[in-house]
Scaffold this motif. Structure first.
Motif, mmCIF file in Angstrom:
data_model
loop_
_atom_site.group_PDB
_atom_site.id
_atom_site.type_symbol
_atom_site.label_atom_id
_atom_site.label_comp_id
_atom_site.label_asym_id
_atom_site.label_seq_id
_atom_site.Cartn_x
_atom_site.Cartn_y
_atom_site.Cartn_z
ATOM 1 N N LEU A 322 0.804 -1.229 0.000
ATOM 2 C CA LEU A 322 0.000 0.000 0.000
ATOM 3 C C LEU A 322 0.835 1.276 0.000
ATOM 4 C CD1 LEU A 322 -2.616 -1.098 2.695
ATOM 5 C CD2 LEU A 322 -3.096 -0.776 0.260
ATOM 6 N N LEU A 323 2.142 1.161 0.124
ATOM 7 C CA LEU A 323 2.984 2.334 0.364
ATOM 8 C C LEU A 323 2.957 3.339 -0.780
ATOM 9 C CD1 LEU A 323 6.110 0.649 2.007
ATOM 10 C CD2 LEU A 323 4.188 1.770 3.145
ATOM 11 N N GLU A 324 2.820 2.872 -2.018
ATOM 12 C CA GLU A 324 2.855 3.793 -3.155
ATOM 13 C C GLU A 324 1.553 4.572 -3.323
ATOM 14 O OE1 GLU A 324 3.955 1.948 -6.770
ATOM 15 O OE2 GLU A 324 6.019 1.508 -6.139
ATOM 16 N N ASP A 325 0.496 4.152 -2.654
ATOM 17 C CA ASP A 325 -0.826 4.737 -2.902
ATOM 18 C C ASP A 325 -1.255 5.772 -1.874
ATOM 19 O OD1 ASP A 325 -1.860 3.121 -5.260
ATOM 20 O OD2 ASP A 325 -1.251 1.527 -3.890
ATOM 21 N N PHE A 326 -0.525 5.882 -0.761
ATOM 22 C CA PHE A 326 -0.941 6.782 0.304
ATOM 23 C C PHE A 326 0.257 7.571 0.814
ATOM 24 C CE2 PHE A 326 -3.940 3.271 0.294
ATOM 25 C CZ PHE A 326 -5.157 3.945 0.284
ATOM 26 N N SER A 327 0.009 8.829 1.164
ATOM 27 C CA SER A 327 1.069 9.653 1.731
ATOM 28 C C SER A 327 1.346 9.279 3.174
ATOM 29 C CB SER A 327 0.697 11.132 1.637
ATOM 30 O OG SER A 327 -0.517 11.389 2.330
ATOM 31 N N GLU A 328 0.291 8.896 3.880
ATOM 32 C CA GLU A 328 0.423 8.442 5.262
ATOM 33 C C GLU A 328 -0.456 7.221 5.481
ATOM 34 O OE1 GLU A 328 0.129 11.059 8.602
ATOM 35 O OE2 GLU A 328 0.809 12.807 7.441
ATOM 36 N N ILE A 329 0.060 6.278 6.269
ATOM 37 C CA ILE A 329 -0.724 5.116 6.698
ATOM 38 C C ILE A 329 -0.508 4.957 8.194
ATOM 39 C CG2 ILE A 329 -1.117 2.639 6.469
ATOM 40 C CD1 ILE A 329 0.146 2.793 3.679
ATOM 41 N N HIS A 330 -1.579 5.041 8.960
ATOM 42 C CA HIS A 330 -1.496 4.777 10.382
ATOM 43 C C HIS A 330 -2.188 3.441 10.653
ATOM 44 C CE1 HIS A 330 -0.838 9.219 11.773
ATOM 45 N NE2 HIS A 330 -0.239 8.970 10.615
ATOM 46 N N VAL A 331 -1.676 2.707 11.626
ATOM 47 C CA VAL A 331 -2.150 1.345 11.885
ATOM 48 C C VAL A 331 -2.436 1.197 13.379
ATOM 49 C CG1 VAL A 331 -1.667 -1.101 11.562
ATOM 50 C CG2 VAL A 331 -0.628 0.574 10.017
ATOM 51 N N ILE A 332 -3.671 0.823 13.700
ATOM 52 C CA ILE A 332 -4.093 0.672 15.096
ATOM 53 C C ILE A 332 -4.471 -0.780 15.365
ATOM 54 C CG2 ILE A 332 -6.022 1.161 16.676
ATOM 55 C CD1 ILE A 332 -5.931 4.036 15.818
ATOM 56 N N ASP A 333 -4.003 -1.296 16.497
ATOM 57 C CA ASP A 333 -4.376 -2.629 16.985
ATOM 58 C C ASP A 333 -5.225 -2.439 18.239
ATOM 59 O OD1 ASP A 333 -4.526 -5.191 18.154
ATOM 60 O OD2 ASP A 333 -2.588 -5.766 17.304
ATOM 61 N N LEU A 334 -6.519 -2.752 18.149
ATOM 62 C CA LEU A 334 -7.446 -2.477 19.243
ATOM 63 C C LEU A 334 -7.204 -3.340 20.476
ATOM 64 C CD1 LEU A 334 -10.816 -2.000 17.314
ATOM 65 C CD2 LEU A 334 -9.287 -0.242 18.227
ATOM 66 N N ARG A 335 -6.369 -4.354 20.354
ATOM 67 C CA ARG A 335 -6.038 -5.147 21.552
ATOM 68 C C ARG A 335 -5.201 -4.342 22.533
ATOM 69 N NH1 ARG A 335 -3.407 -10.221 18.644
ATOM 70 N NH2 ARG A 335 -2.626 -8.462 17.387
ATOM 71 N N TYR A 336 -4.509 -3.321 22.009
ATOM 72 C CA TYR A 336 -3.593 -2.559 22.845
ATOM 73 C C TYR A 336 -3.888 -1.060 22.846
ATOM 74 C CZ TYR A 336 -1.165 -6.885 21.599
ATOM 75 O OH TYR A 336 -0.867 -8.205 21.362
ATOM 76 N N TYR A 337 -4.616 -0.575 21.852
ATOM 77 C CA TYR A 337 -4.902 0.853 21.733
ATOM 78 C C TYR A 337 -6.236 1.133 22.419
ATOM 79 C CZ TYR A 337 -5.380 5.495 19.638
ATOM 80 O OH TYR A 337 -5.510 6.855 19.447
ATOM 81 N N ARG A 338 -6.260 2.075 23.351
ATOM 82 C CA ARG A 338 -7.443 2.280 24.182
ATOM 83 C C ARG A 338 -8.071 3.668 24.041
ATOM 84 N NH1 ARG A 338 -7.771 -2.140 23.855
ATOM 85 N NH2 ARG A 338 -7.790 -3.805 25.408
ATOM 86 N N MET A 339 -7.552 4.521 23.158
ATOM 87 C CA MET A 339 -8.129 5.842 22.967
ATOM 88 C C MET A 339 -9.295 5.761 21.980
ATOM 89 S SD MET A 339 -6.124 7.397 25.027
ATOM 90 C CE MET A 339 -6.447 9.135 24.722
ATOM 91 N N SER A 340 -10.027 6.862 21.849
ATOM 92 C CA SER A 340 -11.161 6.905 20.929
ATOM 93 C C SER A 340 -10.679 6.862 19.484
ATOM 94 C CB SER A 340 -11.979 8.177 21.167
ATOM 95 O OG SER A 340 -12.888 8.387 20.110
ATOM 96 N N VAL A 341 -11.171 5.882 18.719
ATOM 97 C CA VAL A 341 -10.793 5.779 17.305
ATOM 98 C C VAL A 341 -11.378 6.946 16.513
ATOM 99 C CG1 VAL A 341 -10.980 4.365 15.223
ATOM 100 C CG2 VAL A 341 -10.561 3.271 17.442
#
Length: 373
Positions: A322-341
């Motif tokens: 996907l790297l060529e198609d987007f300027s930024e890619i952020h990746v969240i894993d809900l098993r460990y991320y606890r803030m509001s999506v």
């Protein structure tokens, strides 16, 4: 039976018992079982408090089991005995065609799917970004013909069809391209993940749904094997230690200008698209993105829109495509991320959001409720 024969049997029995007793005392304790991919119980510290609340007894029982001499060999012998007796599986892992180690899929309650789809749809309603939703079929669906006869295995295709029918997001059809290429090496035989080739076909599905230009497979001239000795989690569970290992490939080298910031413990560190140091350890799949992490922020150096991925570990080997198609890619894993999506999306102004899970993870993950917050 005469007395000499009886005493001979007693002597053999006692020799066997005391021989293993002495061997267990003499052989040093191990901290880790590479074959089972788990930490082994160490000798617990005695105290009367631990004795009376039964924690010492439980830990000592685990210690004697984990540290039993030749443990790995006994596990292998048990697995071989199960096959010899016609059971076709061990520890719920089936020994399939071409030494494919494969677990049957158990469909969840419909109420679980309804709840999880409600969380996905809540995210759609809480953001102005385009939301895409995909469920990745696993090898129990695509390679179902490799199962031994009589192996229980529910349909992941039916689960996917049901969830897509409830979805208010843009659905990603990952089932069709993986079925079309089912005769190729698209899943690891010893692990539950798809291979990099499988991830490429998953990328074609994501690309079609998002309107991206998808390069032909032949255009990846940097494709190379990085390991031919990968034994995955299914192998660790099975006891079928004699099967041949998997190979691992990279299709896309990290481009110039790529910047990755990872937050493994909440604080930012420099991340990696491929952490090739992981190829020297048991969990080689963690080479992709360095393994599980609450959050990655990727600045690609390419022109394009921005993307947030809500993922499980299948996504780690798809990200390079996907790297060529987007300027930024952020990746969240809900098993460990606890803030509001929803707040994270608003703060970063993402153009697109991709919720991408394997079928078994989507059927069992209780963290999806965080999508509704």
């Amino acid at each position: 039976m005469n007395k000499k024969a009886m005493w001979a049997e007693v002597l053999i029995f006692l020799t066997f018992i005391f021989g293993f007793f002495i061997a267990n005392l003499a052989v040093p304790d191990r901290e880790m079982s590479e074959q089972e991919n788990k930490s082994l119980q160490q000798l617990p510290k005695f105290s009367f408090e631990a004795l009376f609340d039964k924690t010492f007894t439980k830990q000592f029982e685990d210690y004697t089991s984990d540290q039993f001499v030749l443990r790995d060999q006994w596990i292998t012998l048990k697995a071989a005995a199960e096959l010899a007796l016609g059971k076709e599986e061990n520890n719920d892992v089936s020994y399939g065609e071409d030494q494919t180690l494969i677990e049957g899929f158990t469909a969840p309650e419909q109420s679980t799917l309804d709840a999880n789809m409600g969380f996905v749809n809540a995210l759609v309603g809480n953001t102005d970004a385009e939301v895409y939703f995909g469920i990745i079929p696993e090898k129990s669906e695509i390679w179902a013909d490799r199962f031994p006869a009589r192996t229980p295995n529910d349909s992941e295709a039916e689960l996917i069809e049901y969830c897509y029918g409830l979805s208010q997001a843009h659905n990603v059809d990952l089932l069709s391209p993986l079925r079309e290429h089912s005769d190729e090496y698209i899943y690891y035989r010893t692990d539950h993940h798809w291979t990099s080739l499988g991830a490429y076909y998953g990328f074609t599905a994501v690309g079609e749904a998002m309107g991206l230009d998808v390069p032909a497979l032949e255009s990846y001239t940097d494709r190379r094997v990085v390991s031919d000795s990968f034994y995955g989690t299914t192998w660790s569970e099975s006891g079928f230690s004699w099967v041949k290992p998997d190979s691992m490939e990279i299709f896309v080298d990290a481009p110039e200008g790529l910047e990755i910031t990872s937050y493994p413990q909440g604080s930012p560190v420099e991340g990696k698209l491929y952490d090739e140091s992981k190829l020297a350890v048991k969990d080689k799949y963690s080479m992709f993105m360095g393994g599980n992490c609450p959050l990655h922020e990727i600045v690609t150096g390419s022109e394009g829109t921005s993307l947030l991925i809500i993922r499980d570990s299948y996504t780690d080997s798809l990200i390079p495509f996907l790297l060529e198609d987007f300027s930024e890619i952020h990746v969240i894993d809900l098993r460990y991320y606890r803030m509001s999506v929803a707040d994270y999306i608003a703060q970063n102004g993402f153009d697109k959001v991709l919720v991408l899970y394997s079928a078994s993870t989507f059927a069992t993950d209780t963290n999806l409720l965080l999508l509704s917050r």
